[in-house]
Motif scaffolding. Structure first.
Motif, PDB file in Angstrom:
ATOM      1  N   UNK A 144       4.870   5.827  -1.975  1.00  0.00           N
ATOM      2  CA  UNK A 144       4.667   4.826  -3.161  1.00  0.00           C
ATOM      3  C   UNK A 144       5.655   3.670  -2.885  1.00  0.00           C
ATOM      4  N   UNK A 145       6.691   3.739  -2.375  1.00  0.00           N
ATOM      5  CA  UNK A 145       7.636   2.892  -2.161  1.00  0.00           C
ATOM      6  C   UNK A 145       7.162   1.726  -0.864  1.00  0.00           C
ATOM      7  N   UNK A 146       6.354   2.693   0.001  1.00  0.00           N
ATOM      8  CA  UNK A 146       5.699   1.834   1.245  1.00  0.00           C
ATOM      9  C   UNK A 146       4.595   0.968   0.932  1.00  0.00           C
ATOM     10  N   UNK A 147       3.731   1.722  -0.236  1.00  0.00           N
ATOM     11  CA  UNK A 147       2.803   1.046  -0.613  1.00  0.00           C
ATOM     12  C   UNK A 147       3.262  -0.322  -1.416  1.00  0.00           C
ATOM     13  N   UNK A 148       4.243  -0.282  -2.083  1.00  0.00           N
ATOM     14  CA  UNK A 148       4.647  -1.428  -2.856  1.00  0.00           C
ATOM     15  C   UNK A 148       4.974  -2.483  -1.967  1.00  0.00           C
ATOM     16  N   UNK A 149       5.745  -1.909  -0.760  1.00  0.00           N
ATOM     17  CA  UNK A 149       6.213  -3.039   0.263  1.00  0.00           C
ATOM     18  C   UNK A 149       5.033  -3.793   0.822  1.00  0.00           C
ATOM     19  N   UNK A 150       4.128  -2.866   1.371  1.00  0.00           N
ATOM     20  CA  UNK A 150       3.102  -3.595   1.954  1.00  0.00           C
ATOM     21  C   UNK A 150       1.962  -4.325   1.189  1.00  0.00           C
ATOM     22  N   UNK A 151       2.030  -4.059  -0.169  1.00  0.00           N
ATOM     23  CA  UNK A 151       1.191  -4.765  -1.133  1.00  0.00           C
ATOM     24  C   UNK A 151       1.678  -6.188  -1.218  1.00  0.00           C
ATOM     25  N   UNK A 169      -7.998  15.784  -1.405  1.00  0.00           N
ATOM     26  CA  UNK A 169      -8.104  15.641  -2.727  1.00  0.00           C
ATOM     27  C   UNK A 169      -6.836  15.867  -3.506  1.00  0.00           C
ATOM     28  N   UNK A 170      -5.622  16.411  -3.135  1.00  0.00           N
ATOM     29  CA  UNK A 170      -4.425  16.191  -3.725  1.00  0.00           C
ATOM     30  C   UNK A 170      -3.869  15.083  -3.866  1.00  0.00           C
ATOM     31  N   UNK A 171      -2.935  14.812  -4.867  1.00  0.00           N
ATOM     32  CA  UNK A 171      -2.605  13.471  -5.128  1.00  0.00           C
ATOM     33  C   UNK A 171      -1.817  12.749  -3.798  1.00  0.00           C
ATOM     34  N   UNK A 172      -1.141  13.514  -3.120  1.00  0.00           N
ATOM     35  CA  UNK A 172      -0.706  13.096  -2.063  1.00  0.00           C
ATOM     36  C   UNK A 172      -1.439  12.601  -1.026  1.00  0.00           C
ATOM     37  N   UNK A 173      -2.689  13.343  -0.828  1.00  0.00           N
ATOM     38  CA  UNK A 173      -3.722  12.686   0.029  1.00  0.00           C
ATOM     39  C   UNK A 173      -4.386  11.319  -0.303  1.00  0.00           C
ATOM     40  N   UNK A 174      -4.449  11.205  -1.471  1.00  0.00           N
ATOM     41  CA  UNK A 174      -4.972   9.746  -2.050  1.00  0.00           C
ATOM     42  C   UNK A 174      -4.177   8.792  -1.791  1.00  0.00           C
ATOM     43  N   UNK A 175      -2.654   8.943  -2.152  1.00  0.00           N
ATOM     44  CA  UNK A 175      -1.713   7.984  -1.868  1.00  0.00           C
ATOM     45  C   UNK A 175      -1.613   7.556  -0.643  1.00  0.00           C
ATOM     46  N   UNK A 176      -1.412   8.737   0.296  1.00  0.00           N
ATOM     47  CA  UNK A 176      -1.467   8.685   1.827  1.00  0.00           C
ATOM     48  C   UNK A 176      -2.364   7.725   2.418  1.00  0.00           C
ATOM     49  N   UNK A 177      -3.959   8.030   2.090  1.00  0.00           N
ATOM     50  CA  UNK A 177      -4.714   7.231   2.193  1.00  0.00           C
ATOM     51  C   UNK A 177      -5.054   5.729   1.879  1.00  0.00           C
ATOM     52  N   UNK A 178      -4.240   5.635   0.702  1.00  0.00           N
ATOM     53  CA  UNK A 178      -4.095   4.178   0.481  1.00  0.00           C
ATOM     54  C   UNK A 178      -3.043   3.498   1.539  1.00  0.00           C
ATOM     55  N   UNK A 179      -2.030   4.021   1.741  1.00  0.00           N
ATOM     56  CA  UNK A 179      -1.032   3.582   2.418  1.00  0.00           C
ATOM     57  C   UNK A 179      -1.821   3.317   4.010  1.00  0.00           C
ATOM     58  N   UNK A 180      -2.478   4.208   4.429  1.00  0.00           N
ATOM     59  CA  UNK A 180      -3.296   3.866   5.751  1.00  0.00           C
ATOM     60  C   UNK A 180      -4.095   2.956   5.708  1.00  0.00           C
ATOM     61  N   UNK A 181      -4.743   2.639   4.616  1.00  0.00           N
ATOM     62  CA  UNK A 181      -5.675   1.488   4.485  1.00  0.00           C
ATOM     63  C   UNK A 181      -4.732   0.213   4.535  1.00  0.00           C
ATOM     64  N   UNK A 182      -3.676   0.256   3.766  1.00  0.00           N
ATOM     65  CA  UNK A 182      -2.726  -1.213   3.804  1.00  0.00           C
ATOM     66  C   UNK A 182      -2.161  -1.305   5.097  1.00  0.00           C
ATOM     67  N   UNK A 183      -1.726  -0.130   5.943  1.00  0.00           N
ATOM     68  CA  UNK A 183      -1.116  -0.565   7.124  1.00  0.00           C
ATOM     69  C   UNK A 183      -2.337  -1.027   8.179  1.00  0.00           C
ATOM     70  N   UNK A 184      -3.631  -0.612   8.076  1.00  0.00           N
ATOM     71  CA  UNK A 184      -4.740  -1.050   8.881  1.00  0.00           C
ATOM     72  C   UNK A 184      -4.689  -2.609   8.564  1.00  0.00           C
ATOM     73  N   UNK A 219       0.297   2.318  -9.008  1.00  0.00           N
ATOM     74  CA  UNK A 219       0.063   1.408  -7.845  1.00  0.00           C
ATOM     75  C   UNK A 219       0.396   0.008  -8.376  1.00  0.00           C
ATOM     76  N   UNK A 220       0.776  -0.988  -7.322  1.00  0.00           N
ATOM     77  CA  UNK A 220       0.815  -2.308  -7.664  1.00  0.00           C
ATOM     78  C   UNK A 220      -0.336  -2.862  -8.099  1.00  0.00           C
ATOM     79  N   UNK A 221      -0.244  -3.692  -9.087  1.00  0.00           N
ATOM     80  CA  UNK A 221      -1.461  -4.340  -9.880  1.00  0.00           C
ATOM     81  C   UNK A 221      -2.545  -5.084  -9.088  1.00  0.00           C
ATOM     82  N   UNK A 222      -2.192  -5.479  -7.734  1.00  0.00           N
ATOM     83  CA  UNK A 222      -2.928  -6.185  -6.813  1.00  0.00           C
ATOM     84  C   UNK A 222      -3.775  -4.906  -6.046  1.00  0.00           C
ATOM     85  N   UNK A 223      -3.650  -3.677  -6.085  1.00  0.00           N
ATOM     86  CA  UNK A 223      -4.088  -2.807  -5.336  1.00  0.00           C
ATOM     87  C   UNK A 223      -5.195  -2.219  -6.471  1.00  0.00           C
TER      88      UNK A 223
END
Length: 347
Positions: free
Chosen positions: A6-13, A204-219, A41-45
């Motif tokens: 979540x911290x990494x998602x926030x930073x990248x967002x 389908x675990x919560x961590x799966x979805x969060x990790x997928x979002x992080x992977x998207x933002x990194x790309x 999630x940050x409001x812009x995601x």
């Protein structure tokens, strides 16, 4: 680990004005709502639910056809969710006192009934994506019955993803894990080449979805757009080759309407010539159905990702799981049903 993601998602967002991510799976929406992922999630995601429920995207015309066949004397066999989906004027449930409507767990149950009761004609309402098409196909492969037919409502997922990418402003897709277990990753490479958006197959675990979002933002941040498989513990590059072979033996692609959508190119399956004897349309003169959309229902907009259930004036009031107005409130995979379960006190 979740906190770090979540911290990494926030930073990248912080590098983006807005990122719109769509998924097309009811199980993903369950996870997102159950664990409050949108809220952390940050409001812009933006996480956008799409047409991820096979019951929901079955058209009213198809429900009306099943009802018509029941009234013609056919035994209608259907999965439990579809039993309650409203047609234009009635549901299979509402006519079940007067006609022979049976809930089954699978197509094999329906076939067993047809074998046992040869004096009756059976129709199985065959719904679902690439995950359930193999079970229907496997039953028909060597079936020798003249009193068993299917109302074919099977659909293919990648074509609807292409339609959405073509007609909606989306920055990325979380690809459906269950479907991908059958199809593998190949269909997504075609989408990648044409639309150049991140495509992440997610578990389908919560961590799966969060990790997928992080992977998207990194790309997006690195501008390294590709297909990635977060769900490697289940989904293989080649998919389920045996299931693919069975589907391709019995079915071929056809253009098909989805509820809330126009006719989608290659959006569904049709039976190949060898198996058309099981197609109810080849055996019964069925009139063209004129569907009637309930006033105020916005299931079409919800399925297209244009609105959320909480935007609907009927949600949680006139329309609820005990009195569904639209298809999205019926199935456990439906977005409205999921929102009602997890958000009914927040609208």
């Amino acid at each position: 680990m979740i906190n770090k993601i979540i911290e990494k998602i926030n930073d990248l967002s912080k590098n983006f004005d807005e990122v719109k991510i769509m998924h097309v799976c009811g199980s993903h929406e369950h996870t997102i709502c159950k664990y409050g992922i949108r809220e952390v999630l940050p409001k812009n995601i933006k996480l956008i639910p799409g047409p991820g429920c096979p019951v929901c995207v079955t058209t009213q015309k198809e429900i009306d056809t099943a009802i018509y066949l029941a009234k013609k004397g056919y035994v209608i066999t259907t999965l439990g969710d579809l039993y309650r989906v409203p047609g234009s004027y009635e549901s299979l449930q509402s006519i079940s006192k007067d006609y022979d409507i049976r809930i089954v767990y699978s197509v094999s149950d329906a076939v067993k009934m047809a074998k046992k009761e040869r004096d009756k004609k059976f129709v199985y309402v065959a719904i679902g994506f690439e995950t359930t098409a193999p079970t229907t196909a496997s039953e028909l492969l060597n079936l020798d019955l003249d009193n068993f037919f299917i109302l074919n409502c099977h659909r293919q997922t990648p074509p609807i993803m292409e339609f959405l990418l073509e007609n909606t402003k989306l920055d990325a897709f979380i690809c459906p894990g269950h479907v991908s277990a059958i199809t593998g990753l190949k269909p997504y490479y075609t989408l990648l080449e044409k639309y150049r958006v991140p495509l992440i197959v997610s578990g389908f675990e919560g961590i799966d979805v969060l990790l997928s979002i992080l992977m998207i933002l990194k790309q997006l941040y690195k501008n390294e757009i590709k297909v990635e498989n977060e769900y490697k513990r289940v989904v293989k590059e080649e998919g389920n080759v045996i299931a693919q072979k069975i589907i391709n033996e019995v079915f071929e692609s056809e253009d098909k309407e989805w509820r809330g959508f126009p006719k989608i190119k290659n959006g569904g399956y049709k039976l190949k010539e060898k198996y058309k004897k099981f197609d109810i349309f080849e055996n019964e003169d069925i009139p063209k159905m004129k569907e009637k959309i309930p006033k105020g229902c916005i299931c079409d907009k919800i399925l297209r990702g244009e609105k959320l259930p909480t935007d609907c004036p009927l949600f949680g009031k006139v329309c609820n799981p005990f009195n569904p107005v639209g298809s999205c409130m019926v199935s456990d995979e439906g977005t409205c049903r999921i929102f009602y379960k997890y958000k009914k006190f927040n609208f």
